[in-house]
Every structure is written in structure tokens, then in C-alpha cells.
Motif scaffolding. Structure first.
Motif, PDB file in Angstrom:
ATOM      1  N   ASP A  56      -0.489   3.118  10.490  1.00 24.27           N
ATOM      2  CA  ASP A  56      -1.629   3.667   9.824  1.00 24.27           C
ATOM      3  C   ASP A  56      -1.178   4.816   8.960  1.00 24.27           C
ATOM      4  OD1 ASP A  56      -3.405   1.775  11.060  1.00 24.27           O
ATOM      5  OD2 ASP A  56      -4.344   3.400  12.540  1.00 24.27           O
ATOM      6  N   ALA A  57      -0.034   5.445   9.579  1.00 20.58           N
ATOM      7  CA  ALA A  57       0.665   6.670   8.781  1.00 20.58           C
ATOM      8  C   ALA A  57       1.254   6.026   7.615  1.00 20.58           C
ATOM      9  CB  ALA A  57       1.500   7.401   9.602  1.00 20.58           C
ATOM     10  N   VAL A  58       1.832   4.923   7.854  1.00 19.84           N
ATOM     11  CA  VAL A  58       2.474   4.253   6.585  1.00 19.84           C
ATOM     12  C   VAL A  58       1.521   3.732   5.405  1.00 19.84           C
ATOM     13  CG1 VAL A  58       3.993   2.534   5.782  1.00 19.84           C
ATOM     14  CG2 VAL A  58       4.573   3.758   8.049  1.00 19.84           C
ATOM     15  N   ILE A  59       0.397   3.343   5.881  1.00 17.42           N
ATOM     16  CA  ILE A  59      -0.632   2.710   5.122  1.00 17.42           C
ATOM     17  C   ILE A  59      -1.058   4.104   4.198  1.00 17.42           C
ATOM     18  CG2 ILE A  59      -3.177   2.016   4.664  1.00 17.42           C
ATOM     19  CD1 ILE A  59      -2.703   0.444   7.456  1.00 17.42           C
ATOM     20  N   ARG A  60      -1.115   5.231   4.867  1.00 17.48           N
ATOM     21  CA  ARG A  60      -1.697   6.507   3.994  1.00 17.48           C
ATOM     22  C   ARG A  60      -0.627   6.790   2.945  1.00 17.48           C
ATOM     23  NH1 ARG A  60      -4.224   7.709   9.188  1.00 17.48           N
ATOM     24  NH2 ARG A  60      -2.331   8.792   9.981  1.00 17.48           N
ATOM     25  N   ASP A  61       0.817   6.685   3.569  1.00 17.48           N
ATOM     26  CA  ASP A  61       2.021   6.736   2.701  1.00 17.48           C
ATOM     27  C   ASP A  61       1.825   5.894   1.250  1.00 17.48           C
ATOM     28  OD1 ASP A  61       3.119   8.887   4.031  1.00 17.48           O
ATOM     29  OD2 ASP A  61       4.635   7.668   4.987  1.00 17.48           O
ATOM     30  N   VAL A  62       1.409   4.787   1.434  1.00 21.37           N
ATOM     31  CA  VAL A  62       1.432   3.804   0.418  1.00 21.37           C
ATOM     32  C   VAL A  62       0.119   4.307  -0.509  1.00 21.37           C
ATOM     33  CG1 VAL A  62       0.820   1.254  -0.309  1.00 21.37           C
ATOM     34  CG2 VAL A  62       2.453   1.828   1.561  1.00 21.37           C
ATOM     35  N   GLU A  63      -1.021   4.583   0.112  1.00 20.35           N
ATOM     36  CA  GLU A  63      -2.060   4.974  -0.498  1.00 20.35           C
ATOM     37  C   GLU A  63      -1.777   6.265  -1.681  1.00 20.35           C
ATOM     38  OE1 GLU A  63      -4.691   5.497   2.887  1.00 20.35           O
ATOM     39  OE2 GLU A  63      -6.281   4.900   1.473  1.00 20.35           O
TER      40      GLU A  63
END
Lengths: 386, 570
Positions: free
Chosen positions: A133-140
Motif C-alpha cells: 500500500d505504501a508503494v502504491i502511494r509512492d507511485v501516486e
């Protein structure tokens, strides 16, 4: 391959895929030319979050982090970011709607490598979903695309009913004909098309139970409204949906929560964005949202304003504030968007009285009181807090 | 084996003490003269024979040191065999099993002249030519203590078989020591014509011992002896039939020590009296300039004039007061420092070879310090440090102490070496305990300042302490450099691994992301391989792996490939 999708959906996919492809071109170029690749990502920290008074929302500061492949401490996250981006990218192209849980599973696998002593070792690309989930935020933040833009689904939590028709996934839905139920605000609120709107304002209620009561009382029909709930802490789709109602339809947004710091913070999330995730505010926050109640002056009155509760009702309904409430309130006082005279008054009264009130207490005075007196009267007299 | 006939200065002191006791007894209580042999028989703990365990250990030690002295100090590459066996005959006779031992040590040394064998093994303090040089220590005195102990416990004579290099005969002697007369009593004599070219000496002593208790010390003693004598071939057989063999690793030997005259700073009253008695010098001037080192005629005259003694007087006529004055003044007079060519250090190379064999370390280095002197006795400190590899990690350094090439096993914590080594802050040398660290310290001197008569620990003489510290620190600094390089190398390798393991995953992700959305097709294996290769080059060229001496230079690209060779993408 998923089922054929409509035009709005396809356009959104094309746009997001293109941005992702462009954003990672730099990394590709670096790798092929032998230059150590790095991702420059805006910092998602509290310290890099500030309130933009002009926009009225929380925004990210200028700080960035450089995530380098050749840095021992960053290599893993570098790999994760690329892995996540590639999964999202491929899902966009292949017309899929992954959930964040799907993304977690699609990307989770075991890397078997040899260590210094030549022994085989194992490492997962990620372990917990919190990590992916944290990586998704990074991609965002790296792409500037929200997960909604990338058509990533999450659990639907928000609901809406009211005097309007929308189109979603090719179907026309009349939100005034939902029976006792309601339309669940979809994870991709940008794919919703607003059709006919016959409403004059939007009422967002914190609590699902209150939403249901007002819905059954046909509050929205009587007062030409759209009724929304985030069922507690609102999800991103609900916030985006509310924002669109305000921005695209010009409808005023009134927010009804408990009279306590937790309720105020929900209002704050709708209005300026979440402190932890300021990068979303640009698209999710509704700076013009108004806090309708329940306010401290509704309970205790103020100068010429008469309280909605009698002395006896106050004795029965008021709950003593806990230490954690007091701490929260003091925290809110520091935020600049709580620095208006009206909010300062609210917080001052709270800290003096150390009293809080649940919205159900008003409903217990009779649903009619809430639906036909309290809410309309407050809107009519402009008795909200901003 | 002429060196067996000599006594060390220390041995002298013990004898002087014994003689004095004898004199005291004569004057006060009895009129019976006590022989030196008798004195030792009654005070055997003085020579390290306090109980069956120590006696067994001490006997092996005396014989092995004799064997080495008969070989390496005469430039013969030593071949030494040690055998401890249960004595079945005595067992049958006394019915007390597992307590009687026959210790046989054989060397290929210069041999003992047949006329001398009896006195060399049968008369305590036999002969003493008054010169000094570095010796292994207690031989001469010690071997006779072993003989005495053997005859007192087991009642058997010592058996000596010897042949000199140039001799055509092999000689056999079996003898006891007549304790009251301090004389050898030969019980069997033999001589044979040599068939081969064998030369050397074989000594067998039968005694009461305690093998289970002495076992680990004896093995340790032999191992430590082998560490500093890698030029020796050592064969050891235990009573249990275990065999230890230490083959010769090198034919390089330390230069044998030269003989030297005493230095005026180190001479005492007794020694001076002895010197005067033996010397042919007619004048005091002659005595000083001929019999002492670092003293020339001019220096001697100047010194004597300064202390007010007539350079031309007959030294034999010196009265006691003048004698005390002479010896006392000499100690503080500015004579030249003592010479050191009578010292025989082991040498850095042999220390390194020995440590390598015994411990198989990953790193070893050694240092031989230049000669220094304390109280008129010259000495040399040598240090070897071994690290890692086959060395077991411990909470403190494994300390190997040597004095004049003799391993010291007992009283470690009393020793100046222990004080210095344990006082060193090893952290600054990148050694974090528990660590696989061996520290060898050798002190070579014409007079080792032992703490007690047991001769197992060395006193805290400031000059020696300082030399040990300097030497250990010097070698430790080299260790630090090595460990630093190694740490950086390991860090680089760790970095490569940490990053490389993600290469396949990154390549695959990037291959997907690199396909434009408008012309999408699933990336091929070739697309991925191009990126994998590019990433391997990228990582291996951007992580520097330092070269560590003694280790094979690692090729970064090889490391990268070895890390990911097993990764199969799902």
C-alpha cells in the motif's frame, strides 16, 4: 481481459497509462546508458505538508526524496516502486480493475538469491499489504496520478441518494429511486457522469445510521438535496465524489458530524485533506465545505443565539470529554484552517465545558426535529462554521 | 653436548642459595654437609617437580629443550621424537596401574662425549664455564632434577644412548645419582660400533606420573614448541597410542647465539667474586677490560679513577668493601649498552610459518624488535599475531608466551605479557571480542626476569613491558589495516548482493513499463535480457570492491551474476 468498457473508462485508462509510461522513461534511459537510475519523489512526510491558504487545502511542500538503485538502503524500495508501477500499468492496458489487495498479491513473490557465503536465501518482494500500500502511494506521488485515476478499486464505503441522475459503466442510475437502499459510491468516482441534477445542496453526514434515518424520512426529497455519508472516516472515493459535486455542479456542501474533535477532524478531511496524505488533497479536498453542526453553540447557545437543547436535555445527552478529546482539540487549535473566529469560539467552548455530544442525541429529540427543524433552520439562517 | 655442562646465571643463584643454606646448617645445627643433589632431592618443587602431574610435564619439557639445544643451536635441523609409555614391568611389580611411565626423547643432535655422559646426567651443577648466552633455560640443572625424581619415585636409573657426529661408536650409560655424594653411579656401560651415520642422544627416564592430568599441558607444550620451531620435525606418541606428527616446514633456522661476556650493569657480587677467581687478569684494569663486555681500557681506567680504585692493583687482593663499591658503582656507570649477538631471536618468518601451520589463520604477521637492555641484560621482544581462519573465536586473545624459545604454560595471568596484551584496547584495531585472535610473544634474553622459581611467568620489568607493548601495537596496526580493507571489501560485496538480487525484478518491470501504451505487446525474454545485462553492468561498474591482500580479488560482475543466477521469475 475484463469486459468491454465504456468510453469514459477507456479515456481514463489511456491518460493514466501514458503518464506512467512517460514518467518511467527516464529510468529506462539511465539504465540503458549506464547511468545510475533514480526516482525523484515528493516527500510524503508531515514535515513536508503545509496548508495553502489560497487554495484552502493541504498541499505537499517542495521536499523530494531521491530513491537510488545503487543505494543499499533504497534499492528494495526502488525495485518495489518499479514492480508496482508495472503491475498497475499492465492492468490499465489490459482493462482490468485491480483492488489494492490484488496489487499486493500480483506483486508478491519470492526472490531466491545467493548470499556472501553462496547460500541460497529468500526474500519477498513485499511481505505485508501495508508495505505494498505504501508503494502504491509512492507511485501516486511519483506519477501525480491518484489510484482512482489509475482505476484501482478499493472497498466501497460511501453512499449517496438524492435528486440526481448519473451514468456509471454505461448505465443511467436515478439516485432518487434507490428504495431504502443507496448507491454505493464507486472506487472510480471520476468515471461517473453527472446527468440531471435537481438539488440545491449536498448534506454529508458522518454516521451511516443518521444517513439511513434521513433517507427514510425522505429529507433529500423534501429539501431538494443530495445526501451523502462516508460512514465514519470517509474513503477517497467519497471525498472525490463530494468534491466533484461542489466543483462541477456548484452545489454547497454541508457537513454534519458529532460535536467532538473526532467529528471536526472528519470535516477537516473533507475540507482540506488528510494530513498524512496531503498529495491527494489537490483532487479530493473540498475547500468550500461547511461545518453545519453539531456545534458547541447549538448545545450551549451563544450571546443572542438560543441553544437547541434545554438545560435538562443537556444534562441527559452531554458526554464528558476524555483526555484524548482534549488533546485532539488542542492539536486542532494549531491548524491554521481552525483559526477562524467561529472555530476558535467552538474550540474555546469545548475546552471550557469539556463536553461533547453525539448527533444521535438530537435525533432522539425526534427525527422530525433533526430533519425538519435543526438542519433546514441552520442552512436557512447561515448558521454554519467555516 | 657441551651446552649441557653450562649453568645459567639463574641456576647459579639457586645454587648459591642452596650452598648458603648448607653453610648455615653447618654452623648452627649439624655439621653434616648437604650435597647439592641432596638439596634438590629435598626441594624438588624448586625445579618444578612438586607432584606427579608437574613432574611428568617438567621431564618432557627438560628433555625436549635439551634435544633442541643439541640440534638447532648447532645448526642441525632437528628431528625429535618423544614417547611416553606406561611401564608394564613396574605395574606388574607394584600392582599400581597407570602411574609408571617411561619417557624417551631422542634427537639427532651433536651427541654427548662418552667421558662426559655420566657427569652431564649424574652430577648436579656439573661444570660451568663462566660465559653467558641465551639458553633455553633449565637444562643442565633440570634434566638432573628429572633423573633424581625418576630414581626417587620409580627407582630406575636414567638410560642414555648417545653418539657424536664424528664418532664411530654409540655409547650406552645407565646411571643413578648418588644423592649424598652428588656423584653419578654408573650401573651399566656399553659401546657399539655404528652401522649407519646416526648421531644424537636418546634419554629414557622412568618415573611416577599422572598422565590424565598432565595430558593437555604436555600436548599444548609440544604444539607450542612446534609453532616456533617449524624447522624441526617432531614426533610425539602418548601412552594412549595417539600420535602427533609435526613435519618440517622449512629448512631455515634462527642463527645460533654467540657467547658473550657479562655486561657490567648486570653483574652481582657473587658473579664478580667468581670472575676474579677464574680470571688470569693481574690488574683491576685488565679484569674489567678483558672479562666484561662493552668495557674498553680507556673506559675502564676512567671508571676506576672515578671511584677511587687503583687500576693496577691485583683484583684478587680487593677487600670486601672495595668489592661492594666496585660492583655497586658499575651498575650506574655509563658503559655502552650490552651487545645482542648472543641472543637468538626466532625471526619474523619462522613465527609466521609456525602460526600458519598451527592455526591456519586468514591473516598473520610478526615483528622482531631491535635489541634492548634492562639492568645490563640485553633482550629482544618478538610478537606474532594471527587472525581468523581456523582460529576459534574467544573472549580474549589466545596468548602464546615464550621465553628463550620455551613455551610458558602456567601462571599466565601473572605474566607481564598477559598484563600488556589484556590491557590493549583491541577495538581500535577493529577486533571485537569474541574474536579469533592469537598473540604470540617471545622474549629472548641472557637473563629472563622470571617471577618465581617455577619459571613460568615473567616479571613486570618496565623496559620489557614497554617493548612488548610497542611490538604488539605495531603488528596490531597492520591487523587493523587488513581488517579495515576486509570490512570495506565485505561491505562492497554486501552492497552488490543487496542491490543485485533485485535486478531480474527491475528488468522485468522496466521491460513492461518501456512498452508504449499505444503499441502494447508483452515484453519478450530478449527485452528482459537486454535490461538484465545493462543492470549487471551498471551495478558492477558502480560498486568499487577493494583488493584485500591474501584474498582473491573479487570480480564485481561475477559476484552480481552469482547472486542472481538462481532467480527465476514467476
Amino acid at each position: 481481459m475484463a469486459a468491454p468498457v465504456d468510453k469514459v473508462d477507456l479515456q481514463a485508462r489511456k491518460r493514466a497509462a501514458k503518464i506512467i509510461h512517460e514518467k518511467f522513461k527516464g529510468v529506462l534511459k539511465d539504465v540503458l546508458s549506464g547511468k545510475p537510475p533514480r526516482l525523484i519523489i515528493p516527500k510524503r512526510t508531515l514535515a513536508n505538508t503545509r496548508f495553502d491558504p489560497e487554495k484552502g487545502i493541504l498541499v505537499m511542500g517542495e521536499d523530494v526524496i531521491e530513491r537510488e538503485l545503487l543505494n543499499m538502503g533504497e534499492a528494495r524500495r526502488f525495485m518495489q516502486t518499479l514492480l508496482m508501477a508495472s503491475i498497475i500499468y499492465q492492468a490499465l492496458i489490459e482493462n482490468e480493475y485491480p483492488t489494492i489487495r490484488d496489487l499486493y498479491y500480483r506483486g508478491k513473490h519470492t526472490i531466491v538469491y545467493r548470499d556472501l557465503r553462496g547460500r541460497l536465501r529468500e526474500e519477498n518482494t513485499w511481505d505485508e499489504q501495508s508495505e505494498s500500500d505504501a508503494v502504491i502511494r509512492d507511485v501516486e506521488v511519483f506519477t501525480g496520478l491518484l489510484r482512482e485515476d489509475m482505476l484501482i478499486l478499493s472497498k466501497e464505503k460511501g453512499k449517496v441518494v438524492g435528486r440526481m441522475k448519473i451514468r456509471s459503466g454505461g448505465d443511467v442510475i436515478d439516485l432518487s429511486k434507490m428504495g431504502h437502499g443507496a448507491y454505493a459510491i464507486e472506487s472510480t468516482p471520476d468515471l461517473i457522469e453527472f446527468l440531471e441534477v435537481d438539488a440545491e445542496f449536498v448534506l454529508v453526514v458522518e454516521k451511516d445510521a443518521v444517513f439511513q434515518q434521513l433517507h427514510r424520512a425522505k429529507f433529500w426529497d423534501k429539501y431538494k438535496a443530495i445526501l451523502v455519508t462516508g460512514a465514519g472516516q470517509p474513503d477517497r472515493a467519497t471525498r472525490r465524489f463530494v468534491r466533484r459535486l461542489n466543483e462541477e455542479l456548484g452545489l454547497p456542501i454541508y457537513i454534519l458530524t458529532d460535536s467532538d474533535p473526532y467529528g471536526w477532524y472528519i470535516y477537516s478531511v473533507f475540507k482540506v485533506g488528510s494530513i498524512q496524505l496531503s498529495y491527494e488533497s489537490e483532487r479530493l479536498a473540498t475547500p468550500k465545505a461547511r461545518f453545519l453542526g453539531v456545534s458547541m453553540t447549538d448545545i450551549f447557545g451563544y450571546r443572542s443565539k438560543k441553544p437547541y437543547l434545554s438545560e435538562r436535555e443537556r444534562r441527559n445527552f452531554i458526554i464528558k470529554a476524555k483526555d484524548v478529546d482534549i488533546r485532539r482539540a488542542r492539536e486542532l487549535m494549531k491548524y491554521s484552517w481552525f483559526q477562524t473566529p467561529k472555530w476558535r469560539r467552538e474550540l474555546r467552548i469545548f475546552l471550557q465545558r469539556k463536553a461533547k455530544l453525539e448527533i444521535e442525541a438530537l435525533a432522539s429529540k425526534g427525527l422530525r426535529f433533526l430533519a425538519e427543524k435543526y438542519i433546514p433552520e441552520k442552512i436557512e439562517t447561515g448558521d454554519w462554521t467555516e | 653436548m657441551p651446552r649441557r655442562h653450562r649453568e645459567t646465571a639463574t641456576a647459579k643463584a639457586v645454587v648459591a642459595e642452596a650452598q648458603q643454606r648448607g653453610r648455615r646448617q653447618r654452623s648452627k645445627e649439624t655439621y653434616r654437609e648437604i650435597s647439592v643433589a641432596e638439596f634438590f632431592a629435598k626441594n624438588r618443587e624448586l625445579a618444578g617437580f612438586s607432584n606427579p602431574t608437574r613432574a611428568l610435564y617438567q621431564t618432557v619439557r627438560e628433555l625436549v629443550e635439551n634435544a633442541l639445544d643439541a640440534t638447532d643451536t648447532h645448526s642441525i635441523l632437528p628431528v625429535i621424537s618423544i614417547r611416553i609409555a606406561y611401564d608394564d614391568e613396574l605395574e606388574a611389580k607394584y600392582g599400581n596401574p597407570r602411574k609408571w611411565f617411561r619417557i624417551t626423547v631422542e634427537d639427532n643432535g651433536i651427541g654427548v662425549p662418552p667421558t662426559v655422559i655420566a657427569n652431564a646426567f649424574g652430577r648436579v651443577l656439573f661444570s660451568s664455564k663462566y660465559v653467558i648466552r641465551q639458553t633455553r633455560g633449565m637444562y643442565g640443572l633440570g634434566v638432573k632434577a628429572a633423573v633424581l625424581y625418576g630414581q626417587m619415585t620409580a627407582g630406575r636409573p636414567v638410560e642414555v644412548v648417545s653418539s657424536m657426529q664424528e664418532s664411530d661408536y654409540v655409547y650406552l650409560r645407565r646411571l643413578y645419582i648418588d644423592v649424598s655424594k652428588n656423584e653419578p653411579k654408573i650401573v651399566e656401560k656399553g659401546q657399539w660400533r655404528k652401522k649407519g651415520r646416526w648421531h644424537g642422544t636418546r634419554v629414557t627416564i622412568t618415573l611416577e606420573g599422572d598422565w590424565p592430568r598432565a595430558r593437555s599441558r604436555i600436548i599444548e607444550y609440544i604444539k607450542r614448541t612446534a609453532v616456533i620451531a617449524p624447522y624441526a620435525e617432531i614426533y610425539f606418541e602418548t601412552p594412549d597410542g595417539e600420535i602427533y606428527v609435526f613435519p618440517r616446514l622449512t629448512s631455515k633456522m634462527p642463527a645460533p647465539p654467540k657467547e658473550a661476556k657479562p655486561h657490567p650493569h648486570g653483574i652481582d657480587l657473587d658473579q664478580m667474586k667468581m670472575l676474579i677467581k677464574r680470571s688470569n687478569a693481574r690488574t683491576l684494569l685488565q679484569l674489567l677490560s678483558n672479562e666484561l663486555q662493552s668495557v674498553g681500557t680507556i673506559m675502564a681506567r676512567k671508571f676506576l679513577e672515578e671511584i677511587g680504585l687503583d687500576p693496577n692493583m691485583n683484583p684478587k687482593k680487593l677487600d670486601n668493601d672495595s668489592l661492594v663499591k666496585l660492583v655497586d658503582s658499575m651498575k650506574s656507570y655509563r658503559f655502552r649498552a650490552p651487545k645482542s649477538d648472543h641472543l637468538s631471536p626466532i625471526g619474523e618468518e619462522l613465527i609466521k610459518i609456525g602460526l600458519k601451520r598451527m592455526f591456519k589463520p586468514e591473516w598473520v604477521d610478526a615483528l622482531t624488535r631491535p635489541p634492548r637492555a634492562y639492568q645490563g641484560h640485553s633482550f629482544i621482544v618478538e610478537v606474532g599475531i594471527a587472525y581468523g581462519g581456523g582460529i576459534e573465536a574467544r573472549n580474549e586473545p589466545l596468548l602464546l608466551r615464550y621465553a628463550n624459545k620455551i613455551p610458558l604454560l602456567y601462571e599466565e595471568r601473572e605474566d607481564v605479557t598477559y598484563k600488556v596484551v589484556s590491557g590493549i584496547n583491541w577495538k581500535i584495531y577493529r577486533v571485537d571480542f569474541p574474536a579469533p585472535l592469537v598473540v604470540l610473544v617471545h622474549i629472548a634474553s641472557t637473563k629472563i626476569p622470571y617471577k618465581g622459581v617455577g619459571k613460568e611467568s615473567i616479571s613486570e620489568v618496565p623496559e620489557i613491558e614497554s617493548e612488548i607493548r610497542i611490538a604488539v601495537q605495531h603488528v596490531a596496526r597492520k591487523l587493523r589495516v587488513y581488517l579495515g580493507k576486509k570490512a570495506r571489501e565485505a561491505e562492497a560485496r554486501r552492497k552488490i548482493i543487496t542491490i543485485s538480487k533485485y535486478i531480474p525484478e527491475i528488468a522485468r518491470s522496466l521491460a513492461i513499463l518501456s512498452k508504449p501504451p499505444t503499441k502494447w505487446n508483452q515484453p519478450s525474454e530478449k527485452d528482459e535480457k537486454i535490461l538484465v545485462d545493462a543492470l549487471i553492468r551498471l551495478v558492477s561498474r558502480n560498486v568499487e570492491v577493494p583488493k584485500v591482500p591474501g584474498l582473491e580479488q573479487s570480480d564485481p560482475e561475477k559476484i552480481v551474476r552469482s547472486v542472481i543466477e538462481n532467480i527465476k521469475l514467476e
